[in-house]
Motif scaffolding. Structure first.
Motif, PDB file in Angstrom:
ATOM      1  N   TRP A 171     -65.425 -22.389 -88.956  1.00 54.58           N
ATOM      2  CA  TRP A 171     -66.841 -21.825 -88.987  1.00 54.58           C
ATOM      3  C   TRP A 171     -67.071 -20.484 -88.641  1.00 54.58           C
ATOM      4  O   TRP A 171     -68.087 -19.771 -89.408  1.00 54.58           O
ATOM      5  CB  TRP A 171     -67.525 -22.830 -87.891  1.00 54.58           C
ATOM      6  CG  TRP A 171     -67.979 -24.144 -88.233  1.00 54.58           C
ATOM      7  CD1 TRP A 171     -67.266 -24.756 -89.373  1.00 54.58           C
ATOM      8  CD2 TRP A 171     -68.507 -25.326 -87.815  1.00 54.58           C
ATOM      9  NE1 TRP A 171     -67.569 -26.035 -89.497  1.00 54.58           N
ATOM     10  CE2 TRP A 171     -68.396 -26.419 -88.488  1.00 54.58           C
ATOM     11  CE3 TRP A 171     -69.248 -25.340 -86.218  1.00 54.58           C
ATOM     12  CZ2 TRP A 171     -69.014 -27.597 -87.951  1.00 54.58           C
ATOM     13  CZ3 TRP A 171     -69.564 -26.451 -85.868  1.00 54.58           C
ATOM     14  CH2 TRP A 171     -69.617 -27.865 -86.814  1.00 54.58           C
ATOM     15  N   GLU A 209     -64.029 -30.708 -85.160  1.00 54.78           N
ATOM     16  CA  GLU A 209     -64.753 -31.573 -86.429  1.00 54.78           C
ATOM     17  C   GLU A 209     -64.226 -32.751 -86.331  1.00 54.78           C
ATOM     18  O   GLU A 209     -64.929 -33.829 -86.614  1.00 54.78           O
ATOM     19  CB  GLU A 209     -64.494 -30.722 -87.637  1.00 54.78           C
ATOM     20  CG  GLU A 209     -65.266 -31.321 -88.912  1.00 54.78           C
ATOM     21  CD  GLU A 209     -64.916 -30.470 -90.090  1.00 54.78           C
ATOM     22  OE1 GLU A 209     -65.432 -30.865 -91.309  1.00 54.78           O
ATOM     23  OE2 GLU A 209     -64.194 -29.472 -89.881  1.00 54.78           O
ATOM     24  N   ASN A 210     -63.007 -33.224 -86.079  1.00 62.89           N
ATOM     25  CA  ASN A 210     -62.723 -34.409 -86.053  1.00 62.89           C
ATOM     26  C   ASN A 210     -62.999 -35.320 -84.707  1.00 62.89           C
ATOM     27  O   ASN A 210     -63.009 -36.600 -84.993  1.00 62.89           O
ATOM     28  CB  ASN A 210     -60.917 -34.475 -85.851  1.00 62.89           C
ATOM     29  CG  ASN A 210     -60.361 -33.753 -84.699  1.00 62.89           C
ATOM     30  OD1 ASN A 210     -61.114 -33.029 -84.350  1.00 62.89           O
ATOM     31  ND2 ASN A 210     -59.479 -34.236 -84.102  1.00 62.89           N
TER      32      ASN A 210
END
Length: 624
Positions: free
Chosen positions: A57, A280-281
């Motif tokens: 990001w 994210e995971n």
């Protein structure tokens, strides 16, 4: 491939499978990475090995793990420039090479970690003299690099599978617990417990939109609509996950809505420390947990609402049945007061009747507070509102509506008592704490008062009818029959009593001079003076014609004579046109055999003497 390179690759594989065996299939990537880097450092004779993770990001690398002290390598310009060079030269993970031509801040070798065509990390090696990697040929370095990255990717893949299995097992367990409980506190507690288990290093808060009373030991905050926390409000309003990154505080925040089928009940705030972007995971698991929790919260809330509704209906039904059982007004209002205090935990309860000419009166059952001067502000405020709007009032903080008043009770609910679309009065409950009453309480009070108004009106009408039966319609004094009953009862139960017979002097002359209408007015004036000069427990009655009577239970003769003298003097002072009265007084006591007939006879004889000895006198007969 040289024997040395093959040996290194084989040793790497041994390290990997040894670690897998020790972890018994439950591989934690962060733990594995740190251990694997230390073992690789020892295997290769390195001075330091450091792993940089790519923040997709932010499009930047940051240091995640190192075998040495954490030097300030994080996103240094030379490192970033070197990374950009690698990204230009290498397009996918099939083109993996070890770069040895350029040093980067004392690191001689950097191996990129590719995943699906993207670089997700870098491993940097700082060698000692005569390092084992710098001595490799490009082909040997590429083979070693490929094996190294294959092991890291395999560890990452196994770790993801292991973590997901562990989390979803936990999610399954917590889902069972969610749907086995209809208690909101239990559901909220289970959310926090699950997060503690799965993410022990994270911080979390529950931002709730509904009224919450206690929730002991739970990290709960109110979801304030005027808050500067835009992300939390956006998650609540849109029902979608929102993120907030704080580079200054080095953490990332996720806001997951607790969403059910009928709406959003709050927001789960999860703070991931030491990262500039939320992992994210972890997003999918937290989202599933929040959605499951939202459904469980909705079920628990609906269950609690249904229980509360059943309880409210039972309260209204019980109250209606009780009030329709021909209770006296005092019993009716006392019953209502107790029910309201128990159900609403009110500090003060009042039942106010409205009369023509802006007059008000209190019904029995009202708190003593409403009979004080302090209550006049509340009554005046409510009367003004209800007279005009004829609507119930639900006020969270009265000080906002009355800024110039010293408001002691901030929370207020008032419901008009209606009869044939006319406001006959209102019920009001108060509490010192602002916003103490909920809207559900307000709806319940409305229903309770509306169902009870008819019963209260019937009680008042019944007592008015009873009073008419026992009351003289002209003077509003009690009837002679009522006085007879009460006097007989007193002579059975009490120790003594005094009886006063009263006659208006020259009453025929008053009628002849002023007319019978003025004569009636004189009777009313004298009756009012009697009422104002005796106690509530004393009985003033119309004996017949212009003769009146007073019975004073448990009052000795001496006190009775003083009362008769006081009434006589007040009549002379305040009657208009001025008249006088004559009084005959008698008494009885348990010490002597006596009966009501004799007591009345002695008072009548005393009255006769008073009238024949000059009138406007009090004469005593029957001193035993």
């Amino acid at each position: 491939m040289k024997i040395k390179t093959a040996r290194l690759i084989n040793e790497l594989r041994v390290l990997f499978f040894k670690h897998i065996q020790n972890m018994q299939g439950e591989l934690h990537y962060e733990t594995f990475l740190e251990t694997f880097l230390f073992e690789t450092k020892d295997l290769l004779g390195m001075e330091e090995v450091m792993f940089f993770k790519f923040d997709e990001w932010k499009q930047q690398f940051y240091k995640e793990t190192s075998t040495g002290c954490f030097h300030d390598y994080n996103m240094q310009v030379p490192v970033q420039e070197y990374i950009e060079m690698i990204l230009k030269e290498q397009k996918d993970d099939r083109d993996v090479t070890v770069s040895m031509q350029q040093e980067v801040k004392d690191f001689q070798t950097v191996i990129p970690l590719w995943d699906n065509g993207k670089v997700i990390g870098l491993t940097a090696f700082k060698e000692r003299k005569n390092g084992s990697l710098t001595s490799l040929t490009p082909e040997e370095g590429a083979a070693f690099s490929k094996e190294f990255t294959t092991i890291l990717k395999a560890a990452l893949s196994i770790s993801k599978i292991s973590d997901e299995e562990r989390r979803y097992k936990q999610l399954f367990k917590v889902t069972e617990k969610f749907h086995s409980s209809m208690n909101m506190d239990a559901v909220l507690g289970e959310i926090i417990s699950t997060l503690h288990t799965v993410y022990p290093t994270f911080d979390y808060y529950l931002l709730l939109s509904h009224d919450n009373d206690s929730h002991e030991n739970l990290p709960i905050k109110d979801l304030e609509y005027d808050s500067e926390n835009v992300a939390a409000l956006k998650a609540y309003v849109n029902g979608s996950i929102q993120f907030e990154d704080h580079s200054s505080e080095n953490h990332s925040i996720l806001y997951a809505p607790l969403k059910g089928k009928q709406g959003v009940y709050g927001v789960l705030q999860v703070i991931a420390p030491n990262t500039l972007v939320f992992p994210e995971n972890e997003i999918e698991f937290i989202s599933l947990l929040a959605n499951t929790a939202g459904s469980a919260l909705e079920n628990a809330q609906l269950y609690q609402q249904s229980k509360r509704l059943v309880s409210d209906l039972q309260l209204i039904n019980e109250t209606s049945q009780h009030l329709n059982s021909n209770l006296r007004l005092s019993e009716t209002m006392e019953y209502m007061k107790q029910k309201i205090i128990k159900s609403f935990h009110a500090d003060q309860t009042g039942f106010i009747l409205l009369h023509p000419g802006d007059k008000v009166s209190l019904l029995t059952g009202s708190s003593e507070f409403f009979d004080s001067e302090e209550a006049s502000m509340y009554i005046s405020f409510l009367k003004g509102k209800i007279d005009v709007d004829k609507e119930s009032l639900f006020i969270g903080d009265l000080s906002i509506h009355c800024p110039n008043e010293n408001v002691k009770y901030h929370s207020l609910m008032a419901v008009p008592m209606m009869e044939s679309n006319d406001v006959k009065g209102f019920a009001v409950i108060l509490h010192k704490e602002a916003y103490f009453f909920s809207f559900e309480m307000f709806k319940l009070l409305q229903s309770l008062i509306h169902h009870s108004s008819l019963a209260m009106a019937n009680s008042m009408l019944r007592e008015e009818l009873e009073k008419m039966v026992i009351t003289d319609h002209l003077t509003r004094l009690y009837s002679r029959s009522y006085l007879d009953d009460k006097m007989s009862q007193s002579m059975e139960e009490d120790e003594e009593g005094t009886f006063i017979m009263i006659d208006l002097d020259n009453f025929k002359r008053v009628n002849d001079t002023y007319g019978h209408q003025v004569g009636d007015d004189i009777l009313i004036q004298v009756a009012d003076l009697i009422q104002h000069n005796i106690r509530d427990t004393d009985i003033g009655a119309r004996w017949g014609g212009e003769e009146l009577a007073i019975y004073l239970p448990r009052v000795p003769l001496e006190s009775g004579v003083r009362i008769a003298e006081r009434v006589k003097d007040k009549v002379w002072e305040k009657s208009n046109p001025r008249v006088t009265i004559s009084c005959g007084v008698s008494c009885w006591s348990k010490e002597h055999l006596d009966n009501m007939k004799e007591v009345v006879k002695r008072a009548d004889e005393a009255l006769y003497i008073a009238k024949n000895s000059g009138k406007n006198k009090v004469h005593v007969h029957g001193v035993l």
